[in-house]
Design an enzyme around this catalytic site. Structure first.
Site, short mmCIF file in Angstrom:
data_model
loop_
_atom_site.label_atom_id
_atom_site.label_comp_id
_atom_site.label_asym_id
_atom_site.label_seq_id
_atom_site.Cartn_x
_atom_site.Cartn_y
_atom_site.Cartn_z
N SER A 50 42.15 17.71 45.29
CA SER A 50 42.77 17.30 46.26
C SER A 50 43.57 17.76 48.14
CB SER A 50 44.83 17.49 45.76
OG SER A 50 44.79 19.32 45.90
N PHE A 53 38.04 22.35 50.24
CA PHE A 53 36.40 22.41 49.73
C PHE A 53 36.31 21.22 49.50
CE2 PHE A 53 35.42 25.83 52.21
CZ PHE A 53 34.73 25.86 53.76
N ASP A 112 47.17 20.92 35.24
CA ASP A 112 46.23 21.68 35.19
C ASP A 112 45.14 21.96 34.40
OD1 ASP A 112 45.71 24.57 35.14
OD2 ASP A 112 47.74 25.38 33.58
N TYR A 237 37.78 41.60 52.26
CA TYR A 237 37.38 40.55 51.29
C TYR A 237 36.41 40.44 50.42
CZ TYR A 237 37.00 35.58 49.29
OH TYR A 237 36.67 34.58 48.81
P1 NAI Z 1 42.90 24.91 48.19
O1 NAI Z 1 43.69 25.35 48.17
O2 NAI Z 1 42.58 23.78 49.82
O3 NAI Z 1 41.99 24.03 46.90
C1 NAI Z 1 43.04 24.61 46.35
C2 NAI Z 1 43.00 22.69 45.14
O4 NAI Z 1 42.60 23.35 43.96
C3 NAI Z 1 43.38 21.90 44.70
O5 NAI Z 1 42.98 20.77 45.29
C4 NAI Z 1 44.76 22.37 44.42
O6 NAI Z 1 45.38 21.22 43.75
C5 NAI Z 1 44.01 22.76 43.15
N1 NAI Z 1 44.28 23.27 41.53
C6 NAI Z 1 44.75 24.76 42.10
N2 NAI Z 1 45.50 25.25 40.87
C7 NAI Z 1 45.05 24.20 39.62
C8 NAI Z 1 45.76 24.54 38.57
N3 NAI Z 1 45.89 25.01 38.11
N4 NAI Z 1 44.93 22.84 37.57
C9 NAI Z 1 44.38 22.50 38.41
N5 NAI Z 1 44.32 22.05 40.29
C10 NAI Z 1 44.20 23.22 40.07
O7 NAI Z 1 41.57 25.89 48.72
P2 NAI Z 1 40.48 25.89 48.88
O8 NAI Z 1 40.48 27.11 50.37
O9 NAI Z 1 39.39 24.94 49.38
O10 NAI Z 1 39.28 26.74 48.21
C11 NAI Z 1 38.21 25.99 47.32
C12 NAI Z 1 36.90 27.21 47.15
O11 NAI Z 1 36.32 27.48 48.08
C13 NAI Z 1 37.44 28.96 46.25
O12 NAI Z 1 36.73 28.84 45.30
C14 NAI Z 1 37.36 29.19 47.34
O13 NAI Z 1 37.22 30.79 47.77
C15 NAI Z 1 36.40 28.58 48.41
N6 NAI Z 1 36.45 29.32 49.53
C16 NAI Z 1 36.94 29.07 50.92
C17 NAI Z 1 37.29 29.53 52.02
C18 NAI Z 1 38.43 29.45 52.64
O14 NAI Z 1 38.28 29.68 54.36
N7 NAI Z 1 38.98 28.69 52.63
C19 NAI Z 1 35.51 29.68 52.93
C20 NAI Z 1 34.87 30.11 51.67
C21 NAI Z 1 34.75 29.51 50.29
NA NA Z 2 39.86 22.45 47.21
#
Ligand code: NAI
Ligand code: NA
Length: 400
Positions: A50, A53, A112, A237
């Site tokens: 949602s 990434f 979840d 980090y």
């Molecule tokens: P985000 O917060 O934008 O997206 C997280 C997603 O996980 C959302 O869709 C949320 O609804 C879902 N989510 C969280 N808890 C949940 C649960 N219990 N059940 C179902 N869905 C759940 O996060 P982002 O930044 O896109 O992170 C995604 C991955 O990318 C992570 O592994 C992060 O470490 C990695 N990443 C992020 C970077 C950044 O700079 N933002 C850089 C490199 C990697």
């Molecule tokens: Na995501």
């Protein structure tokens, strides 16, 4: 009602549904005219679909040349007496609407992802309505808590250092200020809990269960996302609690790659660029680096957001021209290559040394940082009439 942005610290407390819709459309427009994904997957499950990434992956895979049907799992809140709901709630809805216009499936499960019942619902749906098999599973969950599947007790992640504490400035988006912050060292329990929440255990469990259920197609791939960054950020980090969890995730990638070999499948971890997402703004002392990085990459014309990163990942690395997926010596996909470019990093260190709480809004690219944050929540987008009244009843009628 007219929906105003409400930000508390680094958390958005409101979201604009039609701004989210516009942001989805902008991302679709980008991938529609970008280098297409050739030979890509047709049936995809995205865990964490949602926002950030995960959402960008889903958009790239559906609209960036692969025409994939997608199932998205996320944890989001719809409209209620308490408010209009989360940005991710609307991202799910408007993604599905756009996918359906193109004759694609955009099934959403909201709940979840760590639970057994969610695994079962997804498997039942794949078997009964989704054609029975997946050819890609994207693991993009980011969260601070995960329930222990045995006891139901919560593991909580900590963003801390290991060894020595670090002091570094942190941005408060609500007040547009930069404040010094001490990042404490983690205890063994905190390191372990962070690994449980953000490491590879749940990814492995999902792949095991999908595999046992027989819903992974021959040649099925899976990918999860990681961050490493330059040495200057290692204390906060890569060598801190989050980095420890990511190291576990990398090892899980190798483990799953061995397991999937049985069906000709592959598992990868893609190391991505530092970006503003709902999750990343929480990382203390990290914002000066992002501010400097955005400025330098913008000036050099190599800046990417989530959608550019994901389109490049799927069109140039996981699928596309290469016979084998290009990886580094640790078998990691490096889509952070432009971030870690020597010249970029040299300029970033110079700029970071100049950033202070007094000048960060002009020396770094704070404008881009804040705009990205606001746009994650549907604000500050061109083409949206923010003065138009939004009908909450009409929004309540929209379902994921
Ligand atoms: P985000 O917060 O934008 O997206 C997280 C997603 O996980 C959302 O869709 C949320 O609804 C879902 N989510 C969280 N808890 C949940 C649960 N219990 N059940 C179902 N869905 C759940 O996060 P982002 O930044 O896109 O992170 C995604 C991955 O990318 C992570 O592994 C992060 O470490 C990695 N990443 C992020 C970077 C950044 O700079 N933002 C850089 C490199 C990697
Ligand atoms: Na995501």
């Amino acid at each position: 009602m007219i929906i105003e942005p409400v930000v508390k610290g680094v958390v958005a407390r409101s979201a604009h549904p039609y701004g989210c819709q516009q942001a989805i459309r902008n991302q679709i427009n980008y991938v529609s005219s970008a280098e297409p994904i050739v030979g890509g997957p047709k049936k995809v499950l995205v865990l964490g679909a949602s926002s950030g990434f995960g959402l960008a992956s889903r958009i790239a895979l559906a609209f960036g040349g692969s025409n994939a049907d997608t199932i998205g799992v996320s944890f989001e809140r719809g409209p209620s007496e308490k408010g209009v709901g989360t940005a991710g709630w609307y991202n799910n809805i408007f993604f599905r609407e756009e996918a359906e216009k193109q004759g694609l499936v955009g099934k959403n499960f909201v709940g979840d992802a760590f639970s057994t019942s969610m695994r079962q619902q997804v498997i039942d749906y794949i078997k009964v309505e989704f054609g029975g098999k997946l050819d890609l599973v994207v693991y993009s969950l980011a969260t601070g808590v995960r329930p222990d599947p045995e006891t139901g007790e919560m593991w909580r992640s900590s963003i801390k250092t290991i060894g020595e504490s670090v002091t570094g400035p942190t941005i408060n988006i609500e007040t547009d200020t930069m404040e010094p912050m001490i990042i404490d060292t983690a205890t063994e329990e905190e390191i372990e809990a962070t690994k449980k929440v953000m490491g590879g255990e749940d990814w492995e469990s999902w792949i095991d269960i999908l595999s046992e259920a027989g819903v992974l197609a021959d040649g099925c791939k899976t990918v999860a996302y990681s961050y490493i960054g330059p040495e200057a950020t290692y204390p906060i980090y890569h060598k801190g609690t989050l980095g420890r969890a990511k190291t576990h995730l990398h090892a899980t990638g190798d483990l799953l790659n061995d397991k999937l070999a049985r069906i000709g499948g592959e598992a990868y971890v893609s190391v991505c660029k530092a970006l503003v997402t709902k999750a990343s703004v929480f990382i203390p002392a990290f914002s000066p680096y992002i501010l400097a990085l955005f400025k330098v990459m913008q000036d050099k014309g190599v800046h990417e957001g989530c959608i550019e990163q994901m389109q490049r990942l799927y069109s140039q690395r996981l699928y596309g021209p290469h016979q084998h997926v290009p990886v580094d010596e640790k078998r990691l996909i490096r889509i952070d290559d432009w971030e870690l470019d020597d010249d970029v990093q040299r300029q970033v260190s110079q700029l970071m040394a100049q950033i202070t709480p007094e000048n960060f809004t002009t020396v770094g690219d704070y404008q881009r940082y804040k705009t990205d944050f606001m746009q994650l929540n549907g604000f500050w987008l061109d083409g949206v009439d923010y003065q138009e009244r939004v009908n909450l009843e009409a929004l309540k009628a929209l379902t994921p």
